[in-house]
Structures are given as C-alpha cells and as structure tokens.
Design an enzyme around this catalytic site. Structure first.
Site: not given
Length: 427
Positions: A59, A131-132, A203, A254, A259-260, A266, A301
């Site tokens: 407890h 739009t769309h 309580q 890798s 790539k950027r 994300e 918790r």
C-alpha cells in the site's frame, strides 16, 4: 515535465498535502500546534525507505506515511489524522496536473509566438489553396499560418478551462461525508494549496475532471498533427513548397543519400495517436463502482505522466520545426501558375454575373474554357480573352482585374488583424 511526474515530486506533493492538513487541523484545534510544527519541520521521506516498506504493506500511502512518521517522531500520531488515502493522492495529483498545465501553456505561448512571426513574414506570400487536394483559388502562406495561430489560441483556452476543472482538492474522508473532519478543514487545506474544494466528492475527486484535461490535451495534439500533416504534404516532391529544417550533417536515409524526409512532422503525427488513445482511457475512468474502486488508479499512473510528457515534447519539437521551416517562394509561385490560370475561374464567373449574365450561363462559358485549358494545356486567361461571349460582356480591364492577385488578397491584412490584434486596436 518529467520532474513533475517523478516519484520525488509525487511524494513531495503528498507531503505538502499532509503538512497543510496538519496545519489546518491545528488552526481548528483538532491537533496540537506542536504536532503540526513537528510534521511541518521534521517531516521528510526517503524513496528507498518508502519502497522497502511498500514491499511489506503493498500500500503506497501507508508506506509513505510510515516512512514520514519515522522522521517526525511521537507527533506522527497526528499525521494523516481523519484522512483517507485518496484525500492525499487526489489533492496532491491536482497540484501535479496544475504544474503540468502551466508548463503546457508556456509551451503553447512559445509556439504561438513563432507561428505569429512566420505568419507576418509571409502574410502576402502567394500560394495555391487546395481543396480535395486539388487547386482551388490563390491564398497566402501567411493566412495558412494565421489559421494555425487562431487554433492554438483555442487550444490555450481549452487547457486553461481544463486547468480550472482539475484545480480542486478534497479532504472529505472515505466516502466524502466529512465523518471525521469538518468541511472547514478541507477549505483551509485547499486555500493553503491554491486549490478549490470539490463541492462534493465520494472517496475520490470525480474523474470527469481528469477526462476534460486529457480531452484538452488530445485536441491540442490533434491540432499539432493537423499542422504537421500540412507541412508533410507541402514537402512532397511534387509540391515542394515547404520543408521542415534539415540540419547540417543530418541524414535522411541509410540507402538514399538524397533524402530529406519530414521525420519531425511524422513523429508529431504519430505521437498524437498516443495522446488520443490516452484520452479514451481517461473516459473509461469516469465510471467507478459506487463510492470508488481503484480501476482508474493504475491507468492514471500511465496516462497522466505520459500524456503530459508527450504533449510537452510535441509542442517543443513543433516550435523548433516552425522556427526553422524553409519556405520555397519560387516553388509556390510555380505551383500557383501550374494550372495555367484556371484558379481564377470563380472570379471571372462573378464578374460576368455582376454585368447581368445569369449564373448558369456564366458558369457554362467559364467552364468550357477551363475544360479546354485542361485538355489542350492552354492559358486560361488567353482563352477567356478570345471568347467572344465573354468579351462581349467584360472589358479587357475587367478581365485583367479578375486575374489580379492583389484583388484576391485585398482583405488579407484585415484577416490577419482579426487574428493578431486585440479588438480595441483593429482599424
């Protein structure tokens, strides 16, 4: 934020509640003043000792009060007098949630300031509105950011309302009847801690309050997801109008050195899913058996610290993204022109209607030229200028005005003033 939800801070807030209760009871003549002084001055804890005792008691509050009592000495018989565990846990947890809200609000203010700066910077930066997912009419990047700022302001208000909802304490005993302590003690304790007394409790403090907090956090996370998703969309190679910052030495893949990737955005989108899921768990905590069970306790918790820590990280991360966001003005202009002017079709339609042409007839004239522009990849304005039905009604100057970005954006400054200026300062 992690410190707020640490074991150290949890026990500190428990001790704050116990100390405030002892002082309030001493003021009310319920416990000896010397006992309250001993609890306040000698009371302390050692986490290792609490954990050692809890291995036996199973407890946590009893383990805590036992560890504190060892330091207080004989006056410890007045520690936790007339109280139940939830008097301490729920009241102390309100202090932690309030601290967390204050930090989230600080984060939101920082993000709002950065978004405002970038919105003003780009208030008249033209780009195509979609739009769309399809080209619609011209807008400005500053307007897009002003939209974000207005939503952030609503998120701030939601968190503030939720902060008020959870800023309550209770010292009303095992089933909320004040069987062992009068309501005046609860009022005094809450005043000392800067809380409002719960008007009525079982309580526990009722968990609709906690669900409201997690709802506000989930909506805020969804706002960040929305903004991050927009950057991701605008960073697509085919669009290439905006990029999240890419640091020197950063690697995107890798396997593919070119790539950027919008990895920060994300991550924001992914983390929003966690906060939403935790909100659902908070809703499940509202319904407890009778005056209380502990099915909510294990859940809280996890969801309270996790949601606060995740949202704090999301806000700080996205603030850095917006601050360093790269805006490609030339690409925005290129994309705006990509549809060869058909995005001004609505303005031409209205110009014809203003000159007396029926809406149906005007729509047919404009649409046939738009479809021809698409089919033959021809300039829409040139087609309009060579359409005798249209030129019979509209002068060259009127056609020019229909394709003028300044006409499209004539109210942009007024819109931004509505977002950023107090009502009294608006012209």
């Amino acid at each position: 934020m992690g410190r707020i939800w640490s074991d150290q801070r949890r026990y500190e807030t428990w001790l704050l509640v116990e100390t405030a209760a002892a002082d309030a009871m001493a003021t009310a003549g319920i416990v000896p003043p010397q006992a309250a002084r001993d609890i306040r001055e000698l009371g302390g804890f050692d986490i290792a000792r609490i954990e050692e005792i809890e291995q036996i008691t199973q407890h946590d509050v009893i383990a805590f009060t036992t560890a504190v009592a060892e330091k207080v000495g004989p006056s410890a018989r007045w520690l936790h007098f007339g109280m139940t565990s939830s008097d301490v846990i729920d009241t102390a947890q309100a202090l932690q949630m309030r601290e967390a809200c204050d930090l989230i609000l600080k984060d939101l203010d920082a993000l709002a300031a950065v978004v405002r700066h970038r919105a003003v910077e780009h208030r008249r930066t033209p780009m195509i509105g979609r739009t769309h997912g399809v080209h619609a009419e011209p807008t400005t990047f500053g307007l897009k950011l002003a939209l974000w700022h207005a939503e952030i302001a609503r998120d701030v208000e939601r968190v503030r309302r939720a902060r008020a909802a959870i800023n309550v304490g209770k010292i009303s005993g095992a089933v909320g009847t004040f069987a062992h302590l009068p309501p005046s003690v609860e009022a005094d304790v809450c005043k000392r801690l800067g809380l409002e007394p719960a008007p009525v409790a079982s309580q526990v403090i009722q968990r609709d309050r906690h669900a409201e907090l997690l709802s506000a956090f989930a909506i805020t996370a969804a706002s960040l997801e929305k903004f991050a998703l927009e950057i991701r969309g605008l960073q697509r190679t085919e669009i290439g109008e905006v990029e999240e910052p890419f640091a020197e030495g950063q690697k995107g893949s890798s396997a593919m050195p070119h790539k950027r990737n919008p990895v920060g955005c994300e991550q924001i989108v992914g983390l929003a899913r966690l906060v939403r899921a935790n909100c659902h768990a908070a809703f499940e905590n509202i319904a407890l058996w009778h005056e209380r069970d502990i099915s909510h306790s294990s859940v809280e918790r996890v969801i309270l610290p996790d949601s606060c820590i995740v949202l704090d990280h999301m806000l700080r991360r996205f603030t850095r993204i917006v601050r360093g966001m790269v805006v490609h003005l030339d690409r925005m202009r290129e994309n705006l022109n990509q549809s060869r002017g058909v995005v001004f079709s609505g303005t031409v339609l209205l110009a014809l209607a203003q000159k007396g042409v029926s809406r149906e007839q005007a729509y047919d004239w404009v649409q046939r030229n738009a479809m021809l522009s698409f089919a033959e990849r021809r300039d829409f304005k040139s087609l309009i200028e060579s359409d005798t039905d249209v030129t019979h009604v509209l002068s060259k100057a009127e056609i020019e005005r229909a394709f003028d970005l300044n006409e499209q954006f004539k109210y942009v400054d007024e819109i931004l003033d509505r977002v950023f200026l107090p009502v009294a300062e608006r012209v």
